[in-house]
Design a protein around this motif. Structure first.
Motif, PDB file in Angstrom:
ATOM      1  N   LEU A 156     -33.855  46.546  16.816  1.00 52.16           N
ATOM      2  CA  LEU A 156     -34.261  47.219  18.059  1.00 52.16           C
ATOM      3  C   LEU A 156     -33.390  48.423  18.372  1.00 52.16           C
ATOM      4  O   LEU A 156     -33.871  49.410  18.931  1.00 52.16           O
ATOM      5  CB  LEU A 156     -34.190  46.241  19.233  1.00 52.16           C
ATOM      6  CG  LEU A 156     -35.275  45.181  19.293  1.00 52.16           C
ATOM      7  CD1 LEU A 156     -34.973  44.178  20.394  1.00 52.16           C
ATOM      8  CD2 LEU A 156     -36.628  45.815  19.522  1.00 52.16           C
ATOM      9  N   TYR A 157     -32.124  48.351  18.022  1.00 50.55           N
ATOM     10  CA  TYR A 157     -31.211  49.445  18.322  1.00 50.55           C
ATOM     11  C   TYR A 157     -31.084  50.446  17.184  1.00 50.55           C
ATOM     12  O   TYR A 157     -30.178  51.269  17.169  1.00 50.55           O
ATOM     13  CB  TYR A 157     -29.844  48.907  18.737  1.00 50.55           C
ATOM     14  CG  TYR A 157     -29.845  48.472  20.178  1.00 50.55           C
ATOM     15  CD1 TYR A 157     -29.721  49.399  21.206  1.00 50.55           C
ATOM     16  CD2 TYR A 157     -29.999  47.144  20.519  1.00 50.55           C
ATOM     17  CE1 TYR A 157     -29.743  49.005  22.533  1.00 50.55           C
ATOM     18  CE2 TYR A 157     -30.025  46.733  21.845  1.00 50.55           C
ATOM     19  CZ  TYR A 157     -29.899  47.678  22.844  1.00 50.55           C
ATOM     20  OH  TYR A 157     -29.928  47.293  24.162  1.00 50.55           O
ATOM     21  N   GLY A 158     -31.985  50.374  16.203  1.00 49.73           N
ATOM     22  CA  GLY A 158     -32.069  51.400  15.178  1.00 49.73           C
ATOM     23  C   GLY A 158     -31.051  51.292  14.064  1.00 49.73           C
ATOM     24  O   GLY A 158     -30.707  52.296  13.447  1.00 49.73           O
ATOM     25  N   SER A 159     -30.574  50.100  13.763  1.00 48.34           N
ATOM     26  CA  SER A 159     -29.626  49.930  12.665  1.00 48.34           C
ATOM     27  C   SER A 159     -30.286  50.353  11.348  1.00 48.34           C
ATOM     28  O   SER A 159     -31.448  50.040  11.093  1.00 48.34           O
ATOM     29  CB  SER A 159     -29.189  48.465  12.582  1.00 48.34           C
ATOM     30  OG  SER A 159     -28.406  48.248  11.436  1.00 48.34           O
ATOM     31  N   THR A 160     -29.538  51.052  10.505  1.00 48.98           N
ATOM     32  CA  THR A 160     -30.089  51.480   9.219  1.00 48.98           C
ATOM     33  C   THR A 160     -30.261  50.298   8.266  1.00 48.98           C
ATOM     34  O   THR A 160     -31.131  50.321   7.407  1.00 48.98           O
ATOM     35  CB  THR A 160     -29.185  52.545   8.550  1.00 48.98           C
ATOM     36  OG1 THR A 160     -27.871  52.019   8.434  1.00 48.98           O
ATOM     37  CG2 THR A 160     -29.188  53.815   9.367  1.00 48.98           C
ATOM     38  N   ASP A 161     -29.426  49.286   8.411  1.00 47.31           N
ATOM     39  CA  ASP A 161     -29.560  48.075   7.605  1.00 47.31           C
ATOM     40  C   ASP A 161     -29.269  46.866   8.487  1.00 47.31           C
ATOM     41  O   ASP A 161     -28.140  46.361   8.521  1.00 47.31           O
ATOM     42  CB  ASP A 161     -28.611  48.112   6.410  1.00 47.31           C
ATOM     43  CG  ASP A 161     -28.924  47.007   5.403  1.00 47.31           C
ATOM     44  OD1 ASP A 161     -29.861  46.220   5.639  1.00 47.31           O
ATOM     45  OD2 ASP A 161     -28.223  46.936   4.382  1.00 47.31           O
TER      46      ASP A 161
END
Length: 195
Positions: A156-161
């Motif tokens: 949800l918070y846009g983590s790349t992995d």
């Protein structure tokens, strides 16, 4: 005690904001925090609902019974006072399964059922039994193989992995579970020696 700590931090924050003439920051932070909490909660409903459905299918299909049979030697070691076909064993297996999948919220109802069933075996209703203490230690420190809630939040918070957390989570929770079982056993030996 923790309530007083939180209250102190909130009051201190309001005082600092008022002294600096930024009291509107408090209102903005409260509204932004509430907005963010609602968005995260709604987004996580899908993840939790999916895994709750999987758990219900596993229970209805007999998979939980099969899993209980597979882990019976471990459960017999950890819970020697619980009869092997008692409903508490099924609830314990479901609770641990949900915890293993990283679904602490889904594990809570099964944990409450397990505690109720363990209480039905307890001779002294005012004191937790050894099985109840062991279950609490396992529930609190259970190994997590798939931290689905954390992965969902990272996504949800846009983590790349978002799955980077899996390895460290498995290692940390495995160590905590082993430590909990050891401490439980040591405390049982100490307590039984005092009787």
């Amino acid at each position: 005690m923790v309530n007083f700590v939180w209250l102190g931090m909130i009051v201190f924050g309001i005082i600092v904001a008022a002294v600096n003439g930024n009291i509107e920051v408090i209102t903005k932070a409260a509204l932004d925090g509430a907005n963010s909490a609602v968005k995260i909660s709604i987004s996580l409903i899908a993840i939790i609902t999916f895994w709750l459905g999987i758990m219900k299918l596993a229970e209805e299909s007999g998979l939980v019974r099969a899993l209980a049979w597979l882990v019976r030697p471990v459960l017999r070691f950890l819970f020697p006072s619980v009869p092997k076909d008692h409903p508490a064993m099924g609830a314990i297996v479901l609770n641990l399964s949900a915890n293993i999948l990283g679904l602490g919220n889904a594990a809570t109802p099964m944990g409450l059922i397990a505690m109720r069933e363990l209480q039905s075996l307890n001779r002294d209703s005012d004191t937790a039994s050894e099985a109840m203490c062991t279950f609490l230690a396992l529930n609190t420190s259970c190994v997590t193989l798939i931290p689905t809630t954390i992965i969902g939040i990272r996504l949800l918070y846009g983590s790349t992995d978002p799955t980077d957390i899996v390895g460290p989570t498995i290692m940390a929770t495995a160590f905590s579970m082993v430590a909990a079982v050891i401490v439980d056993r040591v405390l049982r030996l100490i307590y039984s020696g005092r009787r």
